[in-house]
Motif scaffolding. Structure first.
Motif, PDB file in Angstrom:
ATOM      1  N   ASN A   1       1.053  -1.126  -0.038  1.00 33.92           N
ATOM      2  CA  ASN A   1       0.050  -0.054  -0.121  1.00 33.92           C
ATOM      3  C   ASN A   1       0.996   1.257  -0.053  1.00 33.92           C
ATOM      4  OD1 ASN A   1      -1.908   1.976   0.283  1.00 33.92           O
ATOM      5  ND2 ASN A   1      -2.820   1.372   2.296  1.00 33.92           N
ATOM      6  N   LEU A   2       0.697   1.946  -1.026  1.00 32.74           N
ATOM      7  CA  LEU A   2       1.837   3.470  -1.070  1.00 32.74           C
ATOM      8  C   LEU A   2       0.821   4.470  -0.935  1.00 32.74           C
ATOM      9  CD1 LEU A   2       3.771   2.140  -4.512  1.00 32.74           C
ATOM     10  CD2 LEU A   2       4.575   2.155  -2.070  1.00 32.74           C
ATOM     11  N   LYS A   3      -0.307   4.137  -0.363  1.00 35.16           N
ATOM     12  CA  LYS A   3      -1.079   5.612   0.080  1.00 35.16           C
ATOM     13  C   LYS A   3      -0.562   6.373   0.845  1.00 35.16           C
ATOM     14  CE  LYS A   3      -5.451   3.781  -2.071  1.00 35.16           C
ATOM     15  NZ  LYS A   3      -6.039   5.146  -2.938  1.00 35.16           N
ATOM     16  N   SER A   4      -1.057   7.459   1.074  1.00 35.80           N
ATOM     17  CA  SER A   4      -0.614   8.575   2.128  1.00 35.80           C
ATOM     18  C   SER A   4      -1.375   8.060   3.251  1.00 35.80           C
ATOM     19  CB  SER A   4      -0.834   9.893   1.710  1.00 35.80           C
ATOM     20  OG  SER A   4      -0.505  10.860   2.883  1.00 35.80           O
ATOM     21  N   THR A   5      -0.372   8.230   4.748  1.00 32.38           N
ATOM     22  CA  THR A   5      -0.964   8.009   5.916  1.00 32.38           C
ATOM     23  C   THR A   5      -1.984   8.725   6.300  1.00 32.38           C
ATOM     24  OG1 THR A   5       0.711   9.085   7.004  1.00 32.38           O
ATOM     25  CG2 THR A   5       1.057   6.683   6.709  1.00 32.38           C
ATOM     26  N   VAL A   6      -2.043   9.962   5.580  1.00 32.17           N
ATOM     27  CA  VAL A   6      -3.033  10.832   5.897  1.00 32.17           C
ATOM     28  C   VAL A   6      -4.452  10.541   5.754  1.00 32.17           C
ATOM     29  CG1 VAL A   6      -3.997  13.351   5.226  1.00 32.17           C
ATOM     30  CG2 VAL A   6      -1.448  12.911   5.159  1.00 32.17           C
ATOM     31  N   ASN A   7      -4.601   9.479   4.618  1.00 31.77           N
ATOM     32  CA  ASN A   7      -5.879   8.688   4.677  1.00 31.77           C
ATOM     33  C   ASN A   7      -6.568   8.334   5.986  1.00 31.77           C
ATOM     34  OD1 ASN A   7      -5.988   9.031   1.798  1.00 31.77           O
ATOM     35  ND2 ASN A   7      -4.690   7.132   1.590  1.00 31.77           N
ATOM     36  N   GLU A   8      -5.702   7.831   7.069  1.00 30.78           N
ATOM     37  CA  GLU A   8      -6.391   7.696   8.046  1.00 30.78           C
ATOM     38  C   GLU A   8      -7.050   8.564   8.944  1.00 30.78           C
ATOM     39  OE1 GLU A   8      -2.817   6.135  10.453  1.00 30.78           O
ATOM     40  OE2 GLU A   8      -2.278   4.903   8.886  1.00 30.78           O
ATOM     41  N   TYR A   9      -6.776   9.962   8.338  1.00 34.42           N
ATOM     42  CA  TYR A   9      -7.748  10.942   9.137  1.00 34.42           C
ATOM     43  C   TYR A   9      -8.717  11.360   8.615  1.00 34.42           C
ATOM     44  CZ  TYR A   9      -3.601  11.795  11.973  1.00 34.42           C
ATOM     45  OH  TYR A   9      -2.766  11.806  13.272  1.00 34.42           O
ATOM     46  N   GLY A  10      -9.105  10.656   7.441  1.00 35.02           N
ATOM     47  CA  GLY A  10     -10.522  10.944   6.798  1.00 35.02           C
ATOM     48  C   GLY A  10     -10.356  11.267   5.316  1.00 35.02           C
ATOM     49  N   GLU A  11     -11.446  11.476   4.502  1.00 41.12           N
ATOM     50  CA  GLU A  11     -11.360  11.745   3.008  1.00 41.12           C
ATOM     51  C   GLU A  11     -10.913  13.118   3.072  1.00 41.12           C
ATOM     52  OE1 GLU A  11     -15.050  10.805   1.156  1.00 41.12           O
ATOM     53  OE2 GLU A  11     -15.184   8.956   2.348  1.00 41.12           O
ATOM     54  N   VAL A  12     -11.318  14.175   3.961  1.00 39.99           N
ATOM     55  CA  VAL A  12     -10.961  15.534   3.360  1.00 39.99           C
ATOM     56  C   VAL A  12     -10.390  15.990   4.874  1.00 39.99           C
ATOM     57  CG1 VAL A  12     -12.090  17.736   3.086  1.00 39.99           C
ATOM     58  CG2 VAL A  12     -13.075  15.704   2.282  1.00 39.99           C
ATOM     59  N   VAL A  13      -9.119  16.761   4.552  1.00 43.56           N
ATOM     60  CA  VAL A  13      -8.368  17.038   5.847  1.00 43.56           C
ATOM     61  C   VAL A  13      -7.986  18.649   5.803  1.00 43.56           C
ATOM     62  CG1 VAL A  13      -7.568  15.054   6.393  1.00 43.56           C
ATOM     63  CG2 VAL A  13      -5.963  16.424   4.966  1.00 43.56           C
ATOM     64  N   THR A  14      -7.447  19.335   6.713  1.00 39.27           N
ATOM     65  CA  THR A  14      -6.792  20.413   6.567  1.00 39.27           C
ATOM     66  C   THR A  14      -5.459  20.389   7.282  1.00 39.27           C
ATOM     67  OG1 THR A  14      -9.069  21.899   7.465  1.00 39.27           O
ATOM     68  CG2 THR A  14      -7.033  22.818   8.072  1.00 39.27           C
ATOM     69  N   GLN A  15      -4.566  20.806   6.505  1.00 39.26           N
ATOM     70  CA  GLN A  15      -3.249  20.986   6.965  1.00 39.26           C
ATOM     71  C   GLN A  15      -2.732  22.171   7.211  1.00 39.26           C
ATOM     72  OE1 GLN A  15      -0.848  18.795   3.896  1.00 39.26           O
ATOM     73  NE2 GLN A  15      -1.907  16.879   4.252  1.00 39.26           N
ATOM     74  N   ILE A  16      -1.812  22.533   8.054  1.00 42.18           N
ATOM     75  CA  ILE A  16      -1.052  23.714   8.425  1.00 42.18           C
ATOM     76  C   ILE A  16       0.305  23.122   8.093  1.00 42.18           C
ATOM     77  CG2 ILE A  16      -0.187  25.105  10.310  1.00 42.18           C
ATOM     78  CD1 ILE A  16      -2.949  24.896  11.658  1.00 42.18           C
ATOM     79  N   ILE A  17       0.699  23.761   7.063  1.00 46.60           N
ATOM     80  CA  ILE A  17       2.274  23.504   6.685  1.00 46.60           C
ATOM     81  C   ILE A  17       3.201  24.866   7.381  1.00 46.60           C
ATOM     82  CG2 ILE A  17       3.894  23.195   4.898  1.00 46.60           C
ATOM     83  CD1 ILE A  17       1.185  22.414   3.360  1.00 46.60           C
ATOM     84  N   HIS A  18       4.288  24.338   7.960  1.00 46.40           N
ATOM     85  CA  HIS A  18       5.387  25.124   8.651  1.00 46.40           C
ATOM     86  C   HIS A  18       6.562  25.031   7.808  1.00 46.40           C
ATOM     87  CE1 HIS A  18       3.302  25.102  12.589  1.00 46.40           C
ATOM     88  NE2 HIS A  18       2.750  24.216  12.322  1.00 46.40           N
ATOM     89  N   PHE A  19       6.750  26.193   7.183  1.00 42.73           N
ATOM     90  CA  PHE A  19       7.808  26.450   6.226  1.00 42.73           C
ATOM     91  C   PHE A  19       9.152  26.985   6.938  1.00 42.73           C
ATOM     92  CE2 PHE A  19       4.226  26.826   3.432  1.00 42.73           C
ATOM     93  CZ  PHE A  19       4.571  26.025   2.490  1.00 42.73           C
ATOM     94  N   LYS A  20      10.366  26.668   6.491  1.00 41.39           N
ATOM     95  CA  LYS A  20      11.395  27.550   6.884  1.00 41.39           C
ATOM     96  C   LYS A  20      11.239  29.113   6.899  1.00 41.39           C
ATOM     97  CE  LYS A  20      14.556  23.746   5.045  1.00 41.39           C
ATOM     98  NZ  LYS A  20      15.658  23.651   4.029  1.00 41.39           N
ATOM     99  N   GLY A  21      11.823  29.380   8.113  1.00 46.83           N
ATOM    100  CA  GLY A  21      11.751  31.059   8.191  1.00 46.83           C
ATOM    101  C   GLY A  21      10.538  31.380   8.792  1.00 46.83           C
ATOM    102  N   GLY A  22       9.709  30.362   9.429  1.00 43.99           N
ATOM    103  CA  GLY A  22       8.514  30.655  10.380  1.00 43.99           C
ATOM    104  C   GLY A  22       7.391  30.792   9.628  1.00 43.99           C
ATOM    105  N   ILE A  23       7.369  30.801   8.406  1.00 42.65           N
ATOM    106  CA  ILE A  23       5.885  30.983   7.583  1.00 42.65           C
ATOM    107  C   ILE A  23       5.060  29.845   7.903  1.00 42.65           C
ATOM    108  CG2 ILE A  23       4.935  31.209   5.418  1.00 42.65           C
ATOM    109  CD1 ILE A  23       7.507  32.670   4.755  1.00 42.65           C
ATOM    110  N   LYS A  24       3.916  29.992   8.272  1.00 45.28           N
ATOM    111  CA  LYS A  24       2.864  28.859   8.235  1.00 45.28           C
ATOM    112  C   LYS A  24       1.693  29.181   7.443  1.00 45.28           C
ATOM    113  CE  LYS A  24       2.677  29.007  12.893  1.00 45.28           C
ATOM    114  NZ  LYS A  24       2.038  29.015  14.339  1.00 45.28           N
ATOM    115  N   ARG A  25       1.097  28.246   6.653  1.00 41.94           N
ATOM    116  CA  ARG A  25       0.106  28.290   5.761  1.00 41.94           C
ATOM    117  C   ARG A  25      -0.993  27.281   6.041  1.00 41.94           C
ATOM    118  NH1 ARG A  25       1.756  32.719   5.183  1.00 41.94           N
ATOM    119  NH2 ARG A  25       2.678  33.597   3.259  1.00 41.94           N
TER     120      ARG A  25
END
Length: 70
Positions: free
Chosen positions: A2-26
């Motif tokens: 199974n090469l599916k993302s482990t994010v699938n365990e959280y449900g069909e639709v998710v929200t992600q907060i991505i933390h970038f270098k330099g302290g930026i978050k989106r």
């Protein structure tokens, strides 16, 4: 294998907060978890039809939250 993302365990639709270098978050809502494909750029589709491409080299961590079905 199974090469599916482990994010699938959280449900069909998710929200992600991505933390970038330099302290930026989106925050990105409405990510279809089964569409996540990882490579040099991580690609993911969103409920509204957009595609998001993230350069993994610039990411420190990602927070994932399950969205309620609407």
């Amino acid at each position: 294998m199974n090469l599916k993302s482990t994010v699938n365990e959280y449900g069909e639709v998710v929200t992600q907060i991505i933390h970038f270098k330099g302290g930026i978050k989106r925050s990105f809502q409405g990510i279809l978890s089964d569409s996540i494909k990882q490579g040099q750029f991580t690609k993911m589709k969103m409920k509204d039809g957009r595609m998001l491409m993230i350069n993994d080299e610039n990411v420190l961590c990602i927070e994932i939250f399950k969205e309620k079905n609407k």
